[in-house]
Scaffold this active site. Structure first.
Site, PDB file in Angstrom:
ATOM      1  N   ILE A  58     -13.673   5.519 -14.367  1.00  0.00           N
ATOM      2  CA  ILE A  58     -12.297   5.090 -14.114  1.00  0.00           C
ATOM      3  C   ILE A  58     -12.263   4.099 -12.963  1.00  0.00           C
ATOM      4  CG2 ILE A  58      -9.980   5.829 -13.404  1.00  0.00           C
ATOM      5  CD1 ILE A  58     -10.656   8.579 -14.652  1.00  0.00           C
ATOM      6  N   ASN A 139     -14.663  19.024  -8.569  1.00  0.00           N
ATOM      7  CA  ASN A 139     -13.646  18.037  -8.206  1.00  0.00           C
ATOM      8  C   ASN A 139     -12.715  18.518  -7.104  1.00  0.00           C
ATOM      9  OD1 ASN A 139     -14.790  16.434 -10.115  1.00  0.00           O
ATOM     10  ND2 ASN A 139     -13.049  16.393 -11.502  1.00  0.00           N
ATOM     11  N   SER A 163      -7.904  12.555  -9.872  1.00  0.00           N
ATOM     12  CA  SER A 163      -8.995  13.498 -10.111  1.00  0.00           C
ATOM     13  C   SER A 163      -8.480  14.762 -10.785  1.00  0.00           C
ATOM     14  CB  SER A 163      -9.667  13.865  -8.784  1.00  0.00           C
ATOM     15  OG  SER A 163     -10.092  12.720  -8.083  1.00  0.00           O
ATOM     16  N   ASP A 195      -0.190  10.067 -19.779  1.00  0.00           N
ATOM     17  CA  ASP A 195       0.565  10.826 -20.778  1.00  0.00           C
ATOM     18  C   ASP A 195       1.749  10.010 -21.284  1.00  0.00           C
ATOM     19  OD1 ASP A 195      -1.146  13.026 -20.334  1.00  0.00           O
ATOM     20  OD2 ASP A 195       0.076  13.655 -18.623  1.00  0.00           O
ATOM     21  N   HIS A 222      -0.350  17.859 -16.369  1.00  0.00           N
ATOM     22  CA  HIS A 222      -1.279  16.846 -16.892  1.00  0.00           C
ATOM     23  C   HIS A 222      -2.477  17.507 -17.568  1.00  0.00           C
ATOM     24  CE1 HIS A 222      -3.173  12.983 -17.340  1.00  0.00           C
ATOM     25  NE2 HIS A 222      -4.185  13.283 -16.547  1.00  0.00           N
TER      26      HIS A 222
END
Length: 358
Positions: A58, A139, A163, A195, A222
């Protein structure tokens, strides 16, 4: 012709070299960020943006897109690996932002000093068969460390958390900032724009419309069932059959899994996520500039429901989130989805808070 270290030519060369050479100390970074050293002469002022995790799947396309943003004057790229190469590559783009790279934990503070906006895509990606909760232990620790640096070096920056699992990492960031005495809920935003981007795309396909002309509010969280597209509030207004509602809701909720499976072990949703993150970051920067009417969906500290964090439409401004907008009327399908989303969200939030406080 003037020669020596103080000549205009020597000063120009020193300035160019400083763009690519990470500073050796935080004090040196502070000096570099002052005045015209940040910019070529005559360039327009803008905002200072840091991407933490800039070498990842990303991070690289996101860094490229931020380099293209005319509102960015200084772009800091931080990661624990490969930032010198990414920095050199992106710095060759003939856009206004000055790019500087920072490698490893010792340079984190230098990367963060003076930033207006910090974007965090750092962490490991999803792999086939992996849920967002599987990502949690690794993470969560990464986000905690990075937010400790933010609290110390740029406590007033707007922070965009990408993240995963975002449902937990945003509460972790909030707890870190609370401990540091720097927490401002208006400046901590979880990025759920992907989304919305997916919802606009999939609805546009069903309706035969350009997805750029479609706006679907997506609320909740999310991950999976916490992602709740409000199809009853689609703009332009339209009606769907029950089959279309079930299909669209399921596809929007499982868009990430669709990409993970399609890549067959080669990665997760990196390119569309970078696009969505750059879109949201641009909205934050326009808000910082003072533009009016900037409304996006984001996962934030909220009183829209009984949960402490929830994604909904927000109005962005100079202070970050300036207004949290109400959910609006929900139909029966959406009310049932909201109840299901809240149950899973509550556990994700609890998990994040517990991790930050252990």
């Amino acid at each position: 012709m003037e020669q020596g270290a103080d000549s205009p030519a020597a000063r120009r060369m020193a300035r160019v070299a400083s763009h690519l050479r990470p500073p050796t100390s935080q004090m040196e970074e502070v000096a570099i960020l002052k005045g015209s050293n940040c910019r070529a002469k005559g360039a327009a002022p803008g905002f200072k943006v840091a991407v933490l995790g800039a070498s990842g799947g990303i991070g690289q396309p996101l860094s490229l897109l931020m380099k293209m943003n005319p509102l960015v004057s200084v772009l800091h790229l931080y990661d624990v690996v490969n930032t010198p190469g990414v920095t050199a590559d992106i710095s060759h783009m003939n856009t206004g932002a000055v790019v500087r790279g920072f490698l490893g934990q010792p340079q984190l503070e230098s990367a963060l000093t003076g930033m207006d906006l910090v974007i965090i895509p750092a962490g490991i990606p999803r792999k086939p068969g992996m849920t967002r909760d599987d990502l949690f232990n690794i993470n969560a620790g990464i986000v905690r460390t990075l937010c400790e640096g933010i609290a110390k070096c740029c406590p007033n920056a707007i922070v965009n958390v990408i993240s995963n699992p975002v449902n937990s990492t945003v509460p972790i960031a909030a707890e870190v900032f609370k401990k540091a005495g720097t927490y401002d809920p208006k400046r901590l935003l979880g990025v759920t724009t992907l989304d919305v981007v997916r919802a606009n795309t999939f609805v546009g396909e069903v309706l035969g419309l350009d997805p750029r002309d479609v706006n679907v509010p997506v609320v909740g969280g999310h991950a999976g069932v916490t992602i709740l597209p409000l199809l009853s509030q689609v703009n332009p207004p339209c009606s769907f059959t029950s089959e279309e509602i079930s299909y669209l809701t399921s596809r929007i909720q499982n868009g990430g899994t669709e990409v993970v499976e399609a890549k067959a072990g080669a990665g997760s949703a990196t390119l569309s996520m970078a696009y969505a993150a750059a879109k949201f970051a641009d909205a934050c920067l326009r808000g910082l500039r003072g533009d009016a009417g900037i409304v996006e969906c984001s996962y934030i500290a909220s009183q829209v429901t009984e949960l402490p964090f929830f994604a909904s439409k927000v109005r962005l401004g100079r202070a970050g989130v300036e207004e949290v907008l109400p959910l609006g009327p929900l139909n029966e399908f959406e009310r049932a989805g909201l109840e299901k989303a809240q149950g899973e969200l509550a556990e994700s939030i609890r998990k994040g808070v517990a991790f930050a406080n252990k």
